[in-house]
Design an enzyme around this catalytic site. Sequence first.
Site, PDB file in Angstrom:
ATOM      1  N   HIS A 188       2.646  -4.897  -6.620  1.00  0.00           N
ATOM      2  CA  HIS A 188       3.523  -5.442  -5.579  1.00  0.00           C
ATOM      3  C   HIS A 188       4.342  -6.599  -6.171  1.00  0.00           C
ATOM      4  O   HIS A 188       3.832  -7.367  -6.988  1.00  0.00           O
ATOM      5  CB  HIS A 188       2.701  -5.919  -4.378  1.00  0.00           C
ATOM      6  CG  HIS A 188       3.563  -6.252  -3.201  1.00  0.00           C
ATOM      7  ND1 HIS A 188       4.228  -7.454  -3.105  1.00  0.00           N
ATOM      8  CD2 HIS A 188       3.911  -5.528  -2.120  1.00  0.00           C
ATOM      9  CE1 HIS A 188       4.949  -7.443  -1.985  1.00  0.00           C
ATOM     10  NE2 HIS A 188       4.773  -6.294  -1.371  1.00  0.00           N
ATOM     11  N   ASN A 219       1.127  -3.225   4.681  1.00  0.00           N
ATOM     12  CA  ASN A 219       0.570  -4.206   3.753  1.00  0.00           C
ATOM     13  C   ASN A 219       0.399  -5.514   4.513  1.00  0.00           C
ATOM     14  O   ASN A 219       1.373  -6.192   4.817  1.00  0.00           O
ATOM     15  CB  ASN A 219       1.535  -4.368   2.560  1.00  0.00           C
ATOM     16  CG  ASN A 219       1.121  -5.480   1.627  1.00  0.00           C
ATOM     17  OD1 ASN A 219       0.021  -6.036   1.746  1.00  0.00           O
ATOM     18  ND2 ASN A 219       1.989  -5.821   0.693  1.00  0.00           N
ATOM     19  N   GLU A 226       5.085  -9.407  -5.103  1.00  0.00           N
ATOM     20  CA  GLU A 226       4.482 -10.736  -4.958  1.00  0.00           C
ATOM     21  C   GLU A 226       3.424 -10.966  -6.040  1.00  0.00           C
ATOM     22  O   GLU A 226       3.227 -12.086  -6.498  1.00  0.00           O
ATOM     23  CB  GLU A 226       3.901 -10.894  -3.543  1.00  0.00           C
ATOM     24  CG  GLU A 226       5.027 -11.099  -2.536  1.00  0.00           C
ATOM     25  CD  GLU A 226       4.747 -10.569  -1.151  1.00  0.00           C
ATOM     26  OE1 GLU A 226       3.575 -10.311  -0.817  1.00  0.00           O
ATOM     27  OE2 GLU A 226       5.727 -10.388  -0.393  1.00  0.00           O
ATOM     28  N   GLU A 267      10.660  -1.275  -3.390  1.00  0.00           N
ATOM     29  CA  GLU A 267      10.814  -2.459  -2.545  1.00  0.00           C
ATOM     30  C   GLU A 267      11.773  -3.444  -3.205  1.00  0.00           C
ATOM     31  O   GLU A 267      11.363  -4.230  -4.065  1.00  0.00           O
ATOM     32  CB  GLU A 267       9.457  -3.144  -2.338  1.00  0.00           C
ATOM     33  CG  GLU A 267       8.429  -2.276  -1.644  1.00  0.00           C
ATOM     34  CD  GLU A 267       7.353  -3.125  -0.982  1.00  0.00           C
ATOM     35  OE1 GLU A 267       7.226  -3.039   0.245  1.00  0.00           O
ATOM     36  OE2 GLU A 267       6.664  -3.894  -1.682  1.00  0.00           O
TER      37      GLU A 267
HETATM   38  P1  13P Z   1       8.370  -7.030   4.847  1.00  0.00           P
HETATM   39  O1  13P Z   1       8.288  -5.744   5.640  1.00  0.00           O
HETATM   40  O2  13P Z   1       7.759  -8.186   5.544  1.00  0.00           O
HETATM   41  O3  13P Z   1       9.751  -7.274   4.353  1.00  0.00           O
HETATM   42  O4  13P Z   1       7.458  -6.805   3.539  1.00  0.00           O
HETATM   43  C1  13P Z   1       7.613  -5.677   2.774  1.00  0.00           C
HETATM   44  C2  13P Z   1       6.524  -5.614   1.778  1.00  0.00           C
HETATM   45  O5  13P Z   1       6.446  -6.414   0.869  1.00  0.00           O
HETATM   46  C3  13P Z   1       5.514  -4.573   1.943  1.00  0.00           C
HETATM   47  O6  13P Z   1       4.706  -4.467   0.809  1.00  0.00           O
END
Ligand code: 13P
Length: 254
Positions: A95, A9, A97, A167
């Site tokens: 996601h 990603n 975020e 995640e």
């Molecule tokens: P990182 O690998 O930077 O912790 O991010 C994980 C992520 O949000 C993948 O979608």
Amino acid sequence: MRNIVIAGNWKMYKSNSEAKELVEELKNKTNDIIKTRMIVCPPYTALSIAAELVKGTNIQVGAQNMYWEQQGAFTGEISTEMIKSTGATFVLIGHSERRQFFGETDETVNKKLKAALQSGLNPIVCIGETLEERESGVTNDVVGKQVEKALADISTESMKKVVLAYEPIWAIGTGKTATPEQAQDVHKFIRSILFRLYNTEVGNEIVIQYGGSVKPENATELLSQPDIDGALVGGACLKAESFSEIIKAAEKLS
Ligand code: 13P
């Protein structure tokens, strides 16, 4: 057996020229990969470039988001058909975020998932708890609810195309990875929900990726867990070197 699926990603990184450079380098470093499924998820602006460059390889391209309507007056949004027209075949949905900064909810995740499946795009649905939730011992409740709400009214047949990505929010971009045991526990729990909501076949076949500070140094240990079938990689996918090392670690386990 489930094939390992490693997705990168890119988040809001890489101009078009940088995207071209990264995909070309990745292609060179992964041309001997046979069993591991590889996906790159660039920003919308670089989807076509990436999809064109990976033709003839076994790397696939995914978008990072989508809208559930097919077209209309929805300024700034992108439909599944638009994504497909770039050559992309996957899409990330929900996601953390997007949940945290852009108002994504379990309901919008479910709407997007239905539209993605209807369109033939392969969805990767993301779920995960905050640090506060983990520390107060409600991880399974939170993740369980997210999974059930995301999958509301998704048929057994459609479900076979869905990839889930666990995640934990506290492990994203923090350098703090869930221990293989912590991740395995939640993955096993998620799989138990799939057994309950669907059947043995779906429960056994669905790929559940782990995401959150996955790096070449911890990939083997995480991917060796029985219910961890892949990784959704953020930071470490922005360089072909580290992303391809994670892919090679997966290939060794395949
Ligand atoms: P990182 O690998 O930077 O912790 O991010 C994980 C992520 O949000 C993948 O979608």
